[in-house]
Design a protein around this motif. Structure first.
Motif, PDB file in Angstrom:
ATOM      1  N   CYS A 186     -59.072  68.563 -20.257  1.00 42.01           N
ATOM      2  CA  CYS A 186     -58.539  69.594 -21.154  1.00 42.01           C
ATOM      3  C   CYS A 186     -59.659  70.509 -21.638  1.00 42.01           C
ATOM      4  O   CYS A 186     -59.488  71.730 -21.708  1.00 42.01           O
ATOM      5  CB  CYS A 186     -57.799  68.961 -22.332  1.00 42.01           C
ATOM      6  SG  CYS A 186     -56.311  68.067 -21.826  1.00 42.01           S
TER       7      CYS A 186
ATOM      8  N   SER B 223     -43.543  68.368 -25.655  1.00 42.49           N
ATOM      9  CA  SER B 223     -44.054  69.329 -24.668  1.00 42.49           C
ATOM     10  C   SER B 223     -42.962  70.299 -24.243  1.00 42.49           C
ATOM     11  O   SER B 223     -43.195  71.508 -24.146  1.00 42.49           O
ATOM     12  CB  SER B 223     -44.584  68.589 -23.434  1.00 42.49           C
ATOM     13  OG  SER B 223     -45.664  67.787 -23.772  1.00 42.49           O
TER      14      SER B 223
ATOM     15  N   THR C  29     -52.043  75.683 -24.105  1.00 40.15           N
ATOM     16  CA  THR C  29     -52.383  74.309 -24.464  1.00 40.15           C
ATOM     17  C   THR C  29     -51.265  73.751 -25.315  1.00 40.15           C
ATOM     18  O   THR C  29     -50.899  74.351 -26.331  1.00 40.15           O
ATOM     19  CB  THR C  29     -53.714  74.251 -25.245  1.00 40.15           C
ATOM     20  OG1 THR C  29     -54.788  74.585 -24.347  1.00 40.15           O
ATOM     21  CG2 THR C  29     -53.970  72.867 -25.820  1.00 40.15           C
TER      22      THR C  29
ATOM     23  N   SER D 173     -52.239  73.165 -20.193  1.00 42.49           N
ATOM     24  CA  SER D 173     -53.285  72.205 -20.503  1.00 42.49           C
ATOM     25  C   SER D 173     -52.724  71.255 -21.549  1.00 42.49           C
ATOM     26  O   SER D 173     -52.220  71.702 -22.588  1.00 42.49           O
ATOM     27  CB  SER D 173     -54.530  72.925 -21.035  1.00 42.49           C
ATOM     28  OG  SER D 173     -55.547  71.996 -21.331  1.00 42.49           O
ATOM     29  N   HIS D 174     -52.806  69.964 -21.294  1.00 45.12           N
ATOM     30  CA  HIS D 174     -52.173  68.967 -22.168  1.00 45.12           C
ATOM     31  C   HIS D 174     -52.730  67.603 -21.839  1.00 45.12           C
ATOM     32  O   HIS D 174     -53.478  67.443 -20.886  1.00 45.12           O
ATOM     33  CB  HIS D 174     -50.657  68.954 -21.940  1.00 45.12           C
ATOM     34  CG  HIS D 174     -50.322  68.534 -20.545  1.00 45.12           C
ATOM     35  ND1 HIS D 174     -49.883  67.271 -20.244  1.00 45.12           N
ATOM     36  CD2 HIS D 174     -50.431  69.186 -19.360  1.00 45.12           C
ATOM     37  CE1 HIS D 174     -49.703  67.177 -18.928  1.00 45.12           C
ATOM     38  NE2 HIS D 174     -50.039  68.328 -18.366  1.00 45.12           N
ATOM     39  N   TRP D 175     -52.335  66.605 -22.603  1.00 47.56           N
ATOM     40  CA  TRP D 175     -52.673  65.232 -22.219  1.00 47.56           C
ATOM     41  C   TRP D 175     -51.387  64.463 -22.034  1.00 47.56           C
ATOM     42  O   TRP D 175     -50.354  64.780 -22.615  1.00 47.56           O
ATOM     43  CB  TRP D 175     -53.639  64.585 -23.209  1.00 47.56           C
ATOM     44  CG  TRP D 175     -53.058  63.967 -24.429  1.00 47.56           C
ATOM     45  CD1 TRP D 175     -52.488  64.609 -25.483  1.00 47.56           C
ATOM     46  CD2 TRP D 175     -53.028  62.566 -24.736  1.00 47.56           C
ATOM     47  NE1 TRP D 175     -52.105  63.706 -26.428  1.00 47.56           N
ATOM     48  CE2 TRP D 175     -52.433  62.439 -26.000  1.00 47.56           C
ATOM     49  CE3 TRP D 175     -53.455  61.419 -24.080  1.00 47.56           C
ATOM     50  CZ2 TRP D 175     -52.234  61.212 -26.608  1.00 47.56           C
ATOM     51  CZ3 TRP D 175     -53.269  60.195 -24.691  1.00 47.56           C
ATOM     52  CH2 TRP D 175     -52.667  60.101 -25.937  1.00 47.56           C
TER      53      TRP D 175
ATOM     54  N   THR E  43     -55.707  66.076 -27.272  1.00 49.58           N
ATOM     55  CA  THR E  43     -55.937  67.018 -26.176  1.00 49.58           C
ATOM     56  C   THR E  43     -57.391  67.483 -26.146  1.00 49.58           C
ATOM     57  O   THR E  43     -58.001  67.558 -25.083  1.00 49.58           O
ATOM     58  CB  THR E  43     -55.003  68.241 -26.331  1.00 49.58           C
ATOM     59  OG1 THR E  43     -53.662  67.781 -26.342  1.00 49.58           O
ATOM     60  CG2 THR E  43     -55.197  69.241 -25.227  1.00 49.58           C
TER      61      THR E  43
ATOM     62  N   GLU F 270     -48.826  62.920 -24.900  1.00 44.59           N
ATOM     63  CA  GLU F 270     -47.902  63.721 -25.697  1.00 44.59           C
ATOM     64  C   GLU F 270     -46.477  63.413 -25.244  1.00 44.59           C
ATOM     65  O   GLU F 270     -46.235  63.161 -24.074  1.00 44.59           O
ATOM     66  CB  GLU F 270     -48.211  65.209 -25.501  1.00 44.59           C
ATOM     67  CG  GLU F 270     -47.288  66.156 -26.194  1.00 44.59           C
ATOM     68  CD  GLU F 270     -47.365  66.076 -27.713  1.00 44.59           C
ATOM     69  OE1 GLU F 270     -46.406  66.510 -28.367  1.00 44.59           O
ATOM     70  OE2 GLU F 270     -48.370  65.588 -28.245  1.00 44.59           O
TER      71      GLU F 270
ATOM     72  N   ARG G  64     -60.085  65.167 -24.447  1.00 45.13           N
ATOM     73  CA  ARG G  64     -59.968  64.866 -23.017  1.00 45.13           C
ATOM     74  C   ARG G  64     -60.869  65.805 -22.210  1.00 45.13           C
ATOM     75  O   ARG G  64     -60.826  67.027 -22.385  1.00 45.13           O
ATOM     76  CB  ARG G  64     -58.520  65.011 -22.548  1.00 45.13           C
ATOM     77  CG  ARG G  64     -57.496  64.300 -23.422  1.00 45.13           C
ATOM     78  CD  ARG G  64     -57.685  62.834 -23.463  1.00 45.13           C
ATOM     79  NE  ARG G  64     -57.200  62.247 -22.234  1.00 45.13           N
ATOM     80  CZ  ARG G  64     -56.971  60.953 -22.092  1.00 45.13           C
ATOM     81  NH1 ARG G  64     -57.189  60.131 -23.077  1.00 45.13           N
ATOM     82  NH2 ARG G  64     -56.537  60.494 -20.948  1.00 45.13           N
TER      83      ARG G  64
ATOM     84  N   ASP H   7     -51.069  68.155 -29.308  1.00 47.99           N
ATOM     85  CA  ASP H   7     -50.403  67.055 -29.991  1.00 47.99           C
ATOM     86  C   ASP H   7     -50.847  66.989 -31.449  1.00 47.99           C
ATOM     87  O   ASP H   7     -51.855  67.585 -31.837  1.00 47.99           O
ATOM     88  CB  ASP H   7     -50.726  65.741 -29.280  1.00 47.99           C
ATOM     89  CG  ASP H   7     -52.216  65.484 -29.213  1.00 47.99           C
ATOM     90  OD1 ASP H   7     -52.690  64.582 -29.896  1.00 47.99           O
ATOM     91  OD2 ASP H   7     -52.920  66.222 -28.477  1.00 47.99           O
TER      92      ASP H   7
END
Length: 188
Positions: free
Chosen positions: A164, A94, A150, A84-86, A158, A89, A161, A153
């Motif tokens: 997320c 990552s 997750t 799970s991330h945006w 994150t 980043e 969102r 950042d």
């Protein structure tokens, strides 16, 4: 082709190759931001997933109309962990987080992480995601994984969102109840 999007997880070795490609070509080819709000040259240390999809994933997959994982994997790769991330980043951050996660969890080299940008075909991502979150490629991948990590950042964007937040909710509450198993949740 890998028919099931949920089986398109990426290994750290495959991510290493992507990271190496970005390091070799970003500056040499003069990549610039793909965002209209951001101007200027990209740097291998600060390039984010939006730009990786623009400069690497889409050009590499256009001819075969497939996901990035389908290009680099010999066959299906079920997710060991869901990420799970945006996309804002940095790729480098990552990558470092997932490397550390793998070490901390003592995962084998064959362990694979499900990352939407690489698992979903970016030429028809809305088809792969679908209209119903519970039936999405994300949710199906979570159902196969042992847990969610997750990648957080520095600004914690994150957590702002919607996708997320949904992934975290599912990880903490629904996945354990639905699967009747211990589902792990890590933050890096």
């Amino acid at each position: 082709r890998i028919a099931q999007t949920a089986d398109r997880a990426i290994t750290l070795a495959q991510l290493d190759q992507l990271q190496l490609y970005v390091r070799r070509h970003c500056v040499e080819q003069g990549w610039s931001s793909s965002h209209r709000m951001e101007q200027g040259a990209l740097d291998p240390e600060t390039i984010n997933l939006y730009d990786v999809v623009f400069w690497v994933v889409k050009p590499a997959t256009v001819e075969d109309d497939c996901s990035y994982v389908e290009l680099v994997a010999a066959g299906p790769q079920a997710p060991t962990w869901f990420v799970s991330h945006w996309w804002g980043e940095t790729l480098n951050s990552s990558w470092r987080c997932l490397r550390q996660h793998s070490r901390d969890r003592e995962l084998p080299d064959s362990a694979a992480y499900w990352i939407c940008a690489y698992a979903n075909n970016q030429w028809c991502a809305s088809d792969e995601v679908g209209n119903e979150p519970a039936q999405s490629s994300f949710r199906k991948a979570m159902g196969k994984a042992m847990g969610t990590v997750t990648v957080l950042d520095r600004e914690a964007v994150t957590y702002s969102r919607v996708w997320c937040a949904y992934e975290i909710f599912i990880s903490l509450f629904a996945e354990q109840a639905d699967a009747g198993r211990e589902y792990k949740y890590d933050i890096y």
